[in-house]
Design an enzyme around this catalytic site. Structure first.
Site, PDB file in Angstrom:
ATOM      1  CG  HIS A   1      -2.070   0.954   1.299  1.00 19.85           C
ATOM      2  ND1 HIS A   1      -1.765   2.252   1.653  1.00 19.85           N
ATOM      3  CD2 HIS A   1      -3.275   1.070   1.295  1.00 19.85           C
ATOM      4  CE1 HIS A   1      -2.701   3.084   1.782  1.00 19.85           C
ATOM      5  NE2 HIS A   1      -3.802   2.169   1.532  1.00 19.85           N
TER       6      HIS A   1
ATOM      7  CG  ASP B   1       0.704  -1.712   6.516  1.00 19.64           C
ATOM      8  OD1 ASP B   1      -0.087  -1.549   7.427  1.00 19.64           O
ATOM      9  OD2 ASP B   1       0.595  -1.374   5.382  1.00 19.64           O
TER      10      ASP B   1
HETATM   11  N1  PMP Z   1      -1.732  -0.352   4.752  1.00 21.59           N
HETATM   12  C1  PMP Z   1      -2.655  -1.084   4.382  1.00 21.59           C
HETATM   13  C2  PMP Z   1      -2.482  -2.516   3.910  1.00 21.59           C
HETATM   14  C3  PMP Z   1      -3.888  -0.488   4.220  1.00 21.59           C
HETATM   15  O1  PMP Z   1      -4.831  -1.035   3.671  1.00 21.59           O
HETATM   16  C4  PMP Z   1      -4.083   0.977   4.505  1.00 21.59           C
HETATM   17  C5  PMP Z   1      -5.693   1.503   4.348  1.00 21.59           C
HETATM   18  N2  PMP Z   1      -5.914   1.235   3.524  1.00 21.59           N
HETATM   19  C6  PMP Z   1      -3.161   1.658   5.360  1.00 21.59           C
HETATM   20  C7  PMP Z   1      -1.862   1.104   5.354  1.00 21.59           C
HETATM   21  C8  PMP Z   1      -3.121   3.239   5.913  1.00 21.59           C
HETATM   22  O2  PMP Z   1      -4.289   2.831   6.601  1.00 21.59           O
HETATM   23  P1  PMP Z   1      -4.882   4.318   7.351  1.00 21.59           P
HETATM   24  O3  PMP Z   1      -5.254   4.854   5.958  1.00 21.59           O
HETATM   25  O4  PMP Z   1      -5.677   4.167   8.157  1.00 21.59           O
HETATM   26  O5  PMP Z   1      -3.620   5.390   7.746  1.00 21.59           O
END
Ligand code: PMP
Length: 427
Positions: A141, A218
């Site tokens: 991500h 993560d």
């Molecule tokens: N890592 C992954 C794998 C995610 O799916 C997400 C959210 N889509 C994030 C990090 C970031 O999370 P946030 O937007 O809550 O900071």
């Protein structure tokens, strides 16, 4: 000092005394699911983006603002002491939730994104130098990609990536040449938000440590859906977001070992994070406060406790079992449709319930818009993973993502609606 709590109030799924996994009773705890969207029962299949909230979490927010609201850690009055106790209670709960770590090792941020940025800025700023290597994966991500790319640019370091197998798992064939003594950090998603793949974090942690590197996982998609024990995983940093696990928006968690946190410089600076301030010098508070400058999302953190209690009342093992069963059912049902391709592993034991797919004839955005007209919420796009999309050779995918309140009827509704959209488009 403790706040009046709903912790003892069991979720409705245990209302009749049994401890089984009853999705209908779980659904009943989520008021938003009672509504109709575009004249249809809401079928919410976008929990990988953000989960819905049970009544217990909504009540906790209400109770916080109507009975407790005050700033924490610095007030000597009753409300401030209550708010501080409730906030610190969630820190202790979060520490238990990820395997029984020390509460001081839990840092509250505004989300997983900020937690990763904190590590990149603070630890990375101090420990990454010219020519050092940061290893990420092709499926990350952007939250676990952009901070490392920017850090590497700033430090003249190098970002290397672990490629994927055709079925969307990490291809570890050449891993000994990717993670080497030049590696300073491995940063890997525990579960992919696009492919659903659960990555071999423990194995990568061993490899990172053998090479003298640290590892960040993560956990934004993993922590909501499976039991997590950060010590068993062997990671150095673990990050996740409350809003993807039944909690409020604007709350994230960074866990790291206390020695690491103590050696790292502060991230944000200002009130709350200091010990002594003069015009010439500043000294820091101890961890975790050193990393929590300013007034945090107190209400959100306090209510997150109820989300964790709710998940624990169901049981994280049961949640994982439900995910495997429902993901298997969804994959089988979708694959009965011809000209539909699923990205990621097809074996539900290797993955979670974020299921990306493409229809050979219908653009994911058209698909999503049509499904919305039937009350079905899915996501379409690049899912904040553009390098992964390029590796898959796609501009976008449709993604249905499952959680505790989804059942086979929701999957059937999805598949029926895809059949309808196909006949609507004449394919
Ligand atoms: N890592 C992954 C794998 C995610 O799916 C997400 C959210 N889509 C994030 C990090 C970031 O999370 P946030 O937007 O809550 O900071």
């Amino acid at each position: 000092m403790s706040m009046p709590s709903d912790t003892d109030r069991k979720p409705a799924l245990f209302g009749s005394g049994d401890t089984g996994f009853d999705v209908n009773r779980i659904k009943a705890d989520f008021p938003i699911l009672r509504q109709k969207v575009n004249g249809h029962r809401l079928v919410y299949l976008d929990s990988a983006a953000s989960s819905q909230k049970p009544q217990a979490v909504i009540d906790a927010l209400d109770r916080y603002y109507s009975q407790i609201n005050a700033n924490i850690h610095r007030g000597l009055h009753t409300l401030s002491e209550k708010a501080t106790a409730a906030y610190e209670n969630t820190r202790e709960h979060s520490a238990r939730f990820i395997g029984g770590v020390k509460p001081e090792e839990i840092i509250f941020t505004n989300g997983a994104t900020e937690a990763i940025n904190l590590v990149a800025s603070s630890w990375g700023g101090q420990n990454i130098g010219e020519g050092d290597e940061i290893v990420i994966t092709e499926m990350e991500h952007h939250a676990n990609l952009v901070p490392w790319v920017i850090l590497a640019q700033r430090k003249k370091a190098v970002v290397k990536r672990i490629p994927l197998t055709p079925d969307g798992q990490l291809d570890l064939t050449d891993i000994e040449n990717i993670v080497t003594p030049r590696t300073k950090l491995v940063a890997v998603g525990h579960m992919s938000n696009v492919l659903g793949t659960i990555n071999p974090v423990q194995r990568l942690a061993e490899l990172a440590h053998k090479n003298g590197a640290l590892i960040l996982a993560d956990g934004a998609q993993a922590a909501p859906h499976m039991p997590v024990d950060v010590k068993q995983l062997g990671v150095d940093f673990y990050t996740f977001s409350a809003h993807k696990m039944l909690g409020p928006t604007g709350v994230g968690v960074l866990w790291a070992r206390q020695e690491l946190l103590e050696a790292m410089p502060p991230y944000n600076t200002g009130g709350e994070m200091i010990r002594e301030v003069s015009f010439e010098t500043v000294t820091w508070a101890d961890v975790p406060h050193k990393f929590e400058a300013g007034t945090p999302n107190i209400a959100g953190v306090v209510a997150f406790h109820e989300a964790l209690s709710y998940l624990e009342a169901i049981g994280m093992d049961k949640i994982r079992e439900h995910a495997i069963a429902l993901t298997g059912y969804a994959i089988d049902s979708l694959l009965k449709l011809d000209r539909l391709e699923i990205q990621g592993p097809l074996d539900p034991t290797l993955r979670g319930g974020a299921i990306s797919f493409t229809d050979a004839d219908i653009h994911p955005h058209d698909l999503s818009t049509f499904l919305d007209s039937r009350g079905i919420a899915i996501r379409a796009g690049h899912h904040c993973a553009q390098p992964l999309m390029r590796a898959l050779g796609k501009v976008a995918t449709a993604r249905a993502s499952l959680y505790v309140y989804n059942d086979e009827a929701d999957i059937d509704a999805l598949v029926d609606a895809i059949k309808q959209v196909r006949s609507y488009f004449g394919v």
